[in-house]
Scaffold this motif. Structure first.
Motif, PDB file in Angstrom:
ATOM      1  N   VAL A   6      44.730  43.159  56.161  1.00  0.00           N
ATOM      2  CA  VAL A   6      45.230  42.650  54.882  1.00  0.00           C
ATOM      3  C   VAL A   6      44.892  43.678  53.812  1.00  0.00           C
ATOM      4  CG1 VAL A   6      45.053  40.847  53.130  1.00  0.00           C
ATOM      5  CG2 VAL A   6      44.988  40.249  55.557  1.00  0.00           C
ATOM      6  N   LEU A   7      45.906  44.272  53.226  1.00  0.00           N
ATOM      7  CA  LEU A   7      45.721  45.272  52.169  1.00  0.00           C
ATOM      8  C   LEU A   7      45.712  44.560  50.823  1.00  0.00           C
ATOM      9  CD1 LEU A   7      45.544  48.205  51.180  1.00  0.00           C
ATOM     10  CD2 LEU A   7      48.057  48.288  51.249  1.00  0.00           C
ATOM     11  N   PHE A   8      44.555  44.486  50.195  1.00  0.00           N
ATOM     12  CA  PHE A   8      44.439  43.875  48.868  1.00  0.00           C
ATOM     13  C   PHE A   8      44.904  44.872  47.811  1.00  0.00           C
ATOM     14  CE2 PHE A   8      41.550  41.307  51.333  1.00  0.00           C
ATOM     15  CZ  PHE A   8      41.587  40.050  50.743  1.00  0.00           C
ATOM     16  N   VAL A  31      40.985  42.451  59.184  1.00  0.00           N
ATOM     17  CA  VAL A  31      40.301  43.513  58.440  1.00  0.00           C
ATOM     18  C   VAL A  31      40.783  43.471  56.988  1.00  0.00           C
ATOM     19  CG1 VAL A  31      39.857  45.986  58.239  1.00  0.00           C
ATOM     20  CG2 VAL A  31      40.181  44.949  60.499  1.00  0.00           C
ATOM     21  N   PRO A  32      39.979  42.950  56.057  1.00  0.00           N
ATOM     22  CA  PRO A  32      40.332  43.005  54.636  1.00  0.00           C
ATOM     23  C   PRO A  32      40.094  44.425  54.110  1.00  0.00           C
ATOM     24  CG  PRO A  32      38.791  41.203  55.123  1.00  0.00           C
ATOM     25  CD  PRO A  32      38.768  42.142  56.279  1.00  0.00           C
ATOM     26  N   LEU A  33      41.098  44.997  53.459  1.00  0.00           N
ATOM     27  CA  LEU A  33      41.046  46.410  53.060  1.00  0.00           C
ATOM     28  C   LEU A  33      41.439  46.566  51.601  1.00  0.00           C
ATOM     29  CD1 LEU A  33      41.032  49.535  53.658  1.00  0.00           C
ATOM     30  CD2 LEU A  33      43.432  49.247  54.384  1.00  0.00           C
ATOM     31  N   PHE A  34      40.669  47.378  50.876  1.00  0.00           N
ATOM     32  CA  PHE A  34      41.075  47.811  49.537  1.00  0.00           C
ATOM     33  C   PHE A  34      40.970  49.326  49.500  1.00  0.00           C
ATOM     34  CE2 PHE A  34      40.528  49.081  45.142  1.00  0.00           C
ATOM     35  CZ  PHE A  34      41.520  48.347  44.513  1.00  0.00           C
ATOM     36  N   VAL A  35      42.027  49.967  49.010  1.00  0.00           N
ATOM     37  CA  VAL A  35      42.058  51.426  48.925  1.00  0.00           C
ATOM     38  C   VAL A  35      42.034  51.843  47.458  1.00  0.00           C
ATOM     39  CG1 VAL A  35      43.298  53.531  49.516  1.00  0.00           C
ATOM     40  CG2 VAL A  35      43.348  51.574  51.092  1.00  0.00           C
ATOM     41  N   ALA A  79      45.972  52.447  54.966  1.00  0.00           N
ATOM     42  CA  ALA A  79      46.184  51.165  55.645  1.00  0.00           C
ATOM     43  C   ALA A  79      46.639  51.374  57.078  1.00  0.00           C
ATOM     44  CB  ALA A  79      47.202  50.322  54.878  1.00  0.00           C
ATOM     45  N   VAL A  80      47.547  52.318  57.288  1.00  0.00           N
ATOM     46  CA  VAL A  80      48.027  52.595  58.643  1.00  0.00           C
ATOM     47  C   VAL A  80      46.922  53.239  59.475  1.00  0.00           C
ATOM     48  CG1 VAL A  80      49.652  53.997  59.978  1.00  0.00           C
ATOM     49  CG2 VAL A  80      50.452  52.694  57.993  1.00  0.00           C
ATOM     50  N   ARG A  81      46.127  54.112  58.865  1.00  0.00           N
ATOM     51  CA  ARG A  81      45.012  54.736  59.593  1.00  0.00           C
ATOM     52  C   ARG A  81      44.021  53.681  60.085  1.00  0.00           C
ATOM     53  NH1 ARG A  81      39.883  57.231  58.578  1.00  0.00           N
ATOM     54  NH2 ARG A  81      39.914  56.704  56.348  1.00  0.00           N
ATOM     55  N   VAL A  82      43.691  52.723  59.210  1.00  0.00           N
ATOM     56  CA  VAL A  82      42.778  51.654  59.598  1.00  0.00           C
ATOM     57  C   VAL A  82      43.406  50.800  60.701  1.00  0.00           C
ATOM     58  CG1 VAL A  82      41.680  49.505  58.798  1.00  0.00           C
ATOM     59  CG2 VAL A  82      41.558  51.578  57.396  1.00  0.00           C
ATOM     60  N   ALA A  83      44.680  50.471  60.524  1.00  0.00           N
ATOM     61  CA  ALA A  83      45.356  49.635  61.524  1.00  0.00           C
ATOM     62  C   ALA A  83      45.333  50.300  62.901  1.00  0.00           C
ATOM     63  CB  ALA A  83      46.789  49.358  61.078  1.00  0.00           C
ATOM     64  N   GLY A  92      49.468  42.938  56.262  1.00  0.00           N
ATOM     65  CA  GLY A  92      49.991  42.054  55.230  1.00  0.00           C
ATOM     66  C   GLY A  92      49.599  42.551  53.854  1.00  0.00           C
ATOM     67  N   VAL A  93      50.495  42.424  52.871  1.00  0.00           N
ATOM     68  CA  VAL A  93      50.232  42.886  51.509  1.00  0.00           C
ATOM     69  C   VAL A  93      51.012  42.022  50.537  1.00  0.00           C
ATOM     70  CG1 VAL A  93      52.126  44.575  51.540  1.00  0.00           C
ATOM     71  CG2 VAL A  93      50.162  44.940  50.017  1.00  0.00           C
TER      72      VAL A  93
END
Length: 423
Positions: A6-8, A31-35, A79-83, A92-93
């Motif tokens: 989940v890209l916040f 995986v909750p993610l903030f970039v 986000a793609v690297r983490v995925a 999801g975003v």
């Protein structure tokens, strides 16, 4: 699905977050993610507030068994690297409306397609998604006038409010460097929800009191809505049916209105929305600087500008007065004023900031583009005894009553306070 990311972005909350809720239901691990995106402009005030929001979000996620992964770089690439690293099948975003956000979404879509990762966008930034309400037989891709939009917006069936996930689980062996500790914070979703709950009993008097500048009886929820610490849909649900709710819900609708305007007109920040608008601005750098610093010699204007400098926020009535003074009295370009607000405001976003500046300047959605606010009349009406001015302009603190709004008319004008700018 075993793993989802989940890209916040502007949805920094666990309550009523459709992207997070859907991922929790669909995947075994999330995986909750903030970039942190270095390409995204943000003034110091907004950057500090963002850090507080992320601290609170991390704490909420940890309470549910997960954490917040924080990285720096291009959100689509990261986000793609983490995925790929965690074997996620989907990302999801929350959908957003600015030109930058939509370009980010397109880049993310291309990157996901290249790696065969599913991408799904979700509502949540507004009460009603920008494209959901469109004019009827009159044509056009969006509403250009607020009142018909308000009627259509009210007639929509709003999506259901999502609860916060009770439990989240991260993938095993997540790199420790992705989830660093954060210092304690007073901002974010927890503070936002407390503020909303504390403010609800004041809702009944909102219509009568929200323009009273010294009373400061607005909700002050706008920064939390901007960063998505509060869901606008949930706020609408919380106030629905309460005495005095409609005027406040109307403000939520104004927020949605400008989001659908920006969605249809991505150049809102730099180009006049109204094609027939005549723009003949003066190059008044000294006047612009005096306005920025709150030294115009017009107390109600200076009070508003100094509140902005001190708090990163300004009363809504003061925003109208100060913007009108710059554009209609000093005849300075609305873009300069909009940029200054955008740099300093905690709640500064492209849609509402520049949409409102264009409305005031007569280049936007106002059906009366030559409207002009007289700052002295506005001061006497909305700060009748001068308490707002005295709060932010200490040079005038010794002047009693409404005389504070026109200090140049006193037998002895206060020392140290400038005479009004000539225009």
């Amino acid at each position: 699905m075993k793993v989802a990311v989940v890209l916040f972005t502007r949805d920094l909350r666990v309550h009523d977050n459709p992207a997070l809720s859907t991922a929790t239901r669909a995947a075994e691990r999330v995986v909750p993610l903030f970039v942190h995106d270095p390409a995204l402009p943000a003034g110091d005030n907004r950057r500090r507030f963002l850090e507080e929001c992320l601290t609170d979000l991390k704490a909420s996620l940890r309470q549910r068994g997960a954490d917040l992964v924080e990285l720096r770089g291009d959100p689509a690439a990261e986000a793609v690297r983490v995925a790929k690293a965690v074997g996620a099948e989907g990302i999801g975003v929350a959908a957003d409306v600015s030109g930058y956000a939509r370009d980010r979404e397109r880049r993310l879509e291309r990157a996901c397609a290249g790696e065969r990762i599913a991408l799904k966008t979700f509502p949540g930034v507004t009460v009603v998604p920008p494209g959901a309400v469109r004019p009827g037989s009159g044509g056009g891709e969006h509403y250009k006038v607020f009142t018909p939009y308000w009627r259509a917006w009210q007639a929509q069936r709003w999506r259901d409010v999502e609860g916060a996930p009770r439990k989240l689980q991260l993938p095993d062996d997540l790199p420790a460097s992705w989830c660093k500790d954060r210092p304690a914070s007073t901002g974010g979703e927890s503070a936002a929800r407390k503020r909303l709950t504390a403010w609800l009993p004041r809702l009944e008097g909102y219509e009568d009191n929200h323009d009273a500048m010294a009373a400061d009886k607005t909700s002050r929820l706008s920064p939390y809505l901007h960063f998505g610490c509060l869901s606008p849909r949930e706020v609408a649900a919380r106030v629905e049916g309460r005495p005095g709710a409609e005027p406040f819900v109307r403000q939520l609708c104004w927020r949605d209105f400008y989001h659908q305007v920006l969605f249809a007109f991505p150049d809102l920040r730099r180009k006049a929305y109204r094609a027939s608008a005549e723009e003949h601005w003066r190059d008044e750098s000294d006047a612009l600087q005096a306005w920025r610093e709150g030294h115009t010699g017009v107390p109600i204007v200076d009070a508003g500008m100094r509140q902005l400098l001190a708090e990163g926020w300004m009363h809504n009535r003061a925003r109208l007065i100060t913007a009108s003074y710059l554009t209609k009295h000093l005849n300075v370009d609305w873009r300069a004023g909009g940029d200054h607000f955008f740099d300093l405001l905690l709640d500064g976003d492209v849609a509402n900031n520049y949409g409102n500046w264009q409305w005031v300047a007569g280049t936007g959605n106002d059906t009366k583009p030559y409207r002009r606010f007289n700052p002295i009349r506005q001061a006497h009406r909305f700060d009748p005894v001068g308490d707002y001015v005295r709060r932010y302009v200490p040079e005038l603190a010794g002047i009693e009553g409404k005389a504070v709004h026109e200090p140049w008319n006193l037998p002895e004008p206060p020392p140290g306070y400038p005479a009004p700018l000539k225009f």
